[in-house]
Design a protein around this motif. Structure first.
Motif, PDB file in Angstrom:
ATOM      1  N   ASN A 134      48.187  48.495  41.661  1.00  0.00           N
ATOM      2  CA  ASN A 134      47.227  47.392  41.631  1.00  0.00           C
ATOM      3  C   ASN A 134      46.183  47.546  42.735  1.00  0.00           C
ATOM      4  N   ARG A 135      46.656  47.913  43.918  1.00  0.00           N
ATOM      5  CA  ARG A 135      45.752  48.064  45.046  1.00  0.00           C
ATOM      6  C   ARG A 135      44.776  49.232  44.833  1.00  0.00           C
ATOM      7  N   HIS A 168      51.334  39.634  53.238  1.00  0.00           N
ATOM      8  CA  HIS A 168      50.001  39.054  53.248  1.00  0.00           C
ATOM      9  C   HIS A 168      49.194  39.803  54.298  1.00  0.00           C
ATOM     10  N   ARG A 207      41.766  35.524  36.743  1.00  0.00           N
ATOM     11  CA  ARG A 207      43.108  35.372  37.305  1.00  0.00           C
ATOM     12  C   ARG A 207      43.916  34.286  36.604  1.00  0.00           C
ATOM     13  N   VAL A 217      42.791  40.375  43.326  1.00  0.00           N
ATOM     14  CA  VAL A 217      42.503  39.923  44.689  1.00  0.00           C
ATOM     15  C   VAL A 217      41.941  41.070  45.528  1.00  0.00           C
ATOM     16  N   LYS A 258      52.501  47.002  43.313  1.00  0.00           N
ATOM     17  CA  LYS A 258      51.497  46.688  44.328  1.00  0.00           C
ATOM     18  C   LYS A 258      50.585  47.872  44.611  1.00  0.00           C
ATOM     19  N   ASP A 274      47.491  40.286  39.133  1.00  0.00           N
ATOM     20  CA  ASP A 274      46.887  39.296  40.027  1.00  0.00           C
ATOM     21  C   ASP A 274      46.564  39.910  41.390  1.00  0.00           C
ATOM     22  N   TYR A 275      47.483  40.690  41.921  1.00  0.00           N
ATOM     23  CA  TYR A 275      47.246  41.318  43.227  1.00  0.00           C
ATOM     24  C   TYR A 275      46.074  42.295  43.161  1.00  0.00           C
ATOM     25  N   ASP A 297      42.866  42.729  54.346  1.00  0.00           N
ATOM     26  CA  ASP A 297      42.260  43.842  53.613  1.00  0.00           C
ATOM     27  C   ASP A 297      40.791  43.967  53.988  1.00  0.00           C
TER      28      ASP A 297
END
Length: 528
Positions: free
Chosen positions: A113-114, A525, A159, A173, A110, A169-170, A528
Motif C-alpha cells: 500500500n505504501r 502512526h 476512502r 492516506v 502495509k 485505506d492506508y 510521512d
C-alpha cells in the motif's frame, strides 16, 4: 482574661504542631514514593517476562525490528561510498518503523500500500508540476492550489468506498501525504525531483528490508493465527457447555441479574467467540495478502474461515442463553432438576465431544470422522426426551387444592385492584391533591407487584418452566451442530485437508486459549 503572651504561645504551639504534621506527611510520602521506586525494576521485569511468556513470537518480532533498524542505520555509515543513500536513511528508518508489522500478511499489506501510494502520488505530482511550470508563476500557484483541493477531496471521498476502505485505506492516506508534499514543495524548491527520488528510494529500501524480515526470518502468518483462533473458539464453546450443565446440576445457582463475571470459566469460554468478528476480519484480510506458504502451496480459504466464525457466533448465542438460565430469578428446585440430571449431563458431554473432535480436525488439518454424530449423541437426546415425557405432571400442571386457593386469591386481588383503579378515575378531588394521588399510585403499584407474585406461584408448572427453557436450549445446541459440521467440512474441502483414516488416533485436546492475537498487531502512526 487572655493576655497577648498566652495568645502568642498558643499560636506558636499551633505552628509547631502544623510543622510536625507536615513533616510527618512528607516522611510518609517519601516512604511511599521510595518504596514504589524500589519495586519498579522488579515489576517491570515481571511484566516483560509475562508478555514474552504469553507469546514467544513477540520476542522474535522485537528482535526483527531491532535488526531491521540496524541494517537501515548502516546505510548512513556508507554514505561516502554510495552517494545519496545516506540522505534516504531517515526516510527508510521511518518506513521500517511504520511498515514492519507482527505478521507477514500485515507487513505485505502495509508495504505494498505504501509503495503503490507513493508511486502514484509521485507520478501525478510530477505531471501537475510540469503543467504548472509551462505557464506563468501566478497561474502555477493557482493551478497547484486547485489541484491540491480537487485531488484531496476526491481521494478522501474514495476512502468511503467499502472495498477501498477495507483493502487500500492506508495506501490512499500515503498517496495524499506524498502528493501534497511533492506538489506544494515544487513551487519553491528547485530540487524537488531529487527529493522525490530520495523518498521513493527510501520507501523501496525500507519495504525490502521489512519483507525480508517478515517472510524469510521466523515469519508469523496471519493465516496461522486465524486457523489457531478457530481451534480455540471451538474448544472454548465445548468447555462452556459442559461447565454450564455441570454448574446447573451440581453448583450453587444464584440470581445475579445476568451479570457475567470475568473470572467465570463459562463466560471466558464463549467470550472469545462473541468478540471474534473484527479480529477474524483483520486476520482474513492480512492472510489474503500472504503468499502460499503451505507444504503443497494450497490457497488459504480465508473467506471460509469467516463463515465458520459466523456460524460459531450463532452457536455461541445459544450458549449465552444457556448460561443465562443459571442467573434467572425463578429457578427449578434441585429435587426437580435431579430427575433430569443424567440425560442432560450426558447430552452436554456428547455435544462437547463433537466440538472437540471438530477442533482437532482443524488443528491436524484433516477431515472429520464420518461418525462424528455418533449413536451416543442420539441416544442421549432420546434419553432426555424420555425423561421429560415421564414427568407429565411437572409440565401439564394438574389442579390441586392449593392451586384452587391461590386462584381464588388472584380473583380477590383482581377485584380489589379494579375497585382501587375505578376510585382513582372517578374521584375528581384526587386530581388536585398530590398526596392522595401519590398514595393511590403507590398502592396500585404494590397491588400489581403482589398480584404478579401470586399469579406466578399459583401456576404449579412454573417450577418446571426454567428447566424447560434450559432443556430446550440444550437441544438447540444439538440442532446447530449440523450447521457447524457442514461449514467445517466445506473448510476442509477448500483447504485440501487430508482424508480421515480409521486408524488415525483421535486425541481429545482442550488447551487454554492463547493470548488474543489482535493484541499482537502493532498499530503504527508514523510521520510521512
Amino acid at each position: 482574661m487572655i493576655t497577648k503572651v498566652d495568645i502568642g504561645l498558643e499560636l506558636s504551639m499551633a505552628h509547631d504542631e502544623n510543622e510536625r504534621t507536615n513533616d510527618k506527611w512528607k516522611k510518609l510520602l517519601m516512604h511511599v514514593v521510595s518504596e514504589r521506586v524500589m519495586r519498579f525494576p522488579s515489576l517491570g521485569w515481571k511484566t516483560m517476562w509475562k508478555v514474552g511468556s504469553e507469546d514467544p513470537r513477540r520476542v522474535i518480532h522485537a528482535f526483527k525490528v531491532g535488526l531491521s533498524l540496524t541494517l537501515v542505520s548502516l546505510l548512513y555509515l556508507v554514505e561516502p561510498v554510495y552517494d545519496g543513500i545516506g540522505q534516504s536513511a531517515i526516510w527508510a528508518v521511518m518506513t521500517v518503523v511504520v511498515v514492519l508489522e507482527f505478521t507477514a500478511g500485515a507487513t505485505l499489506c502495509k508495504g505494498l500500500n505504501r509503495g503503490l501510494g507513493t508511486l502514484l502520488a509521485g507520478a501525478l505530482a510530477f505531471l501537475i508540476s510540469y503543467v504548472g511550470k509551462t505557464s506563468g508563476r501566478i497561474f502555477q500557484a493557482i493551478f497547484i492550489g486547485a489541484s491540491v483541493f480537487l485531488i484531496g477531496a476526491v481521494a478522501t471521498y474514495v476512502r468511503f468506498i467499502p472495498y477501498i476502505k477495507k483493502n487500500y485505506d492506508y495506501g490512499v492516506v500515503i498517496f495524499l501525504l506524498t502528493f501534497n508534499l511533492i506538489t506544494v514543495s515544487s513551487y519553491r524548491v528547485e530540487s524537488v525531483l531529487k527529493m522525490a527520488h530520495d523518498r521513493i528510494y527510501a520507501i523501496a529500501i525500507g519495504c525490502a528490508i521489512c519483507l525480508l524480515m517478515s517472510i524469510l526470518i521466523f515469519p508469523n502468518w496471519s493465516g496461522e493465527d486465524l486457523h489457531n483462533s478457530t481451534v480455540y473458539k471451538l474448544e472454548g464453546l465445548a468447555k462452556s457447555i459442559e461447565a454450564c450443565v455441570n454448574e446447573y446440576f451440581y453448583g450453587e445457582i444464584e440470581a445475579t441479574g445476568g451479570i457475567k463475571l470475568p473470572e467465570d470459566p463459562i463466560y471466558r469460554g464463549y467470550k472469545a467467540v462473541l468478540d471474534s468478528k473484527s479480529t477474524d476480519e483483520i486476520l482474513a484480510l492480512h492472510a489474503s495478502w500472504e503468499p502460499r506458504h503451505s507444504r503443497y502451496c494450497h490457497r488459504f480459504p480465508c473467506h471460509q474461515y469467516l463463515k465458520v466464525g459466523a456460524i460459531l457466533r450463532q452457536f455461541g448465542y445459544t450458549v449465552v442463553a444457556l448460561h443465562g438460565c443459571l442467573r434467572t430469578e425463578i429457578q427449578t428446585p434441585r429435587s426437580v432438576r435431579a430427575l433430569f440430571k443424567d440425560p442432560c449431563i450426558r447430552l452436554a458431554a456428547e455435544v462437547s465431544k463433537v466440538l472437540i473432535e471438530l477442533s482437532n480436525s482443524i488443528r491436524n488439518r484433516r477431515h472429520c470422522s464420518p461418525e462424528i454424530l455418533s449413536d451416543h449423541l442420539h441416544e442421549a437426546l432420546q434419553d432426555l426426551n424420555t425423561a421429560i415425557k415421564s414427568q407429565p405432571r411437572l409440565f401439564l400442571g394438574p389442579k390441586h387444592k392449593h392451586n384452587k386457593i391461590a386462584t381464588a386469591q388472584v380473583g380477590q386481588e383482581r377485584k380489589t385492584l379494579g375497585f382501587s383503579i375505578s376510585s382513582v378515575k372517578t374521584d375528581s378531588s384526587a386530581l388536585f391533591d398530590w398526596k392522595t394521588k401519590h398514595s393511590k399510585e403507590t398502592e396500585r403499584k404494590s397491588l400489581r407487584t403482589q398480584l404478579s407474585k401470586i399469579a406466578i406461584t399459583s401456576l404449579e408448572f412454573s417450577e418446571a418452566l426454567p428447566f424447560a427453557a434450559f432443556a430446550s436450549l440444550l437441544v438447540e445446541t444439538v440442532a446447530k451442530l449440523d450447521l457447524v459440521i457442514d461449514e467445517i467440512e466445506e473448510l476442509g474441502r477448500l483447504a485440501c485437508f487430508k482424508e480421515f483414516r480409521p486408524d488415525d488416533e483421535v486425541v481429545v485436546i482442550c488447551e487454554e486459549p492463547r493470548v488474543d492475537v489482535l493484541e499482537n498487531h502493532l498499530p503504527s502512526h508514523g510521520v510521512d
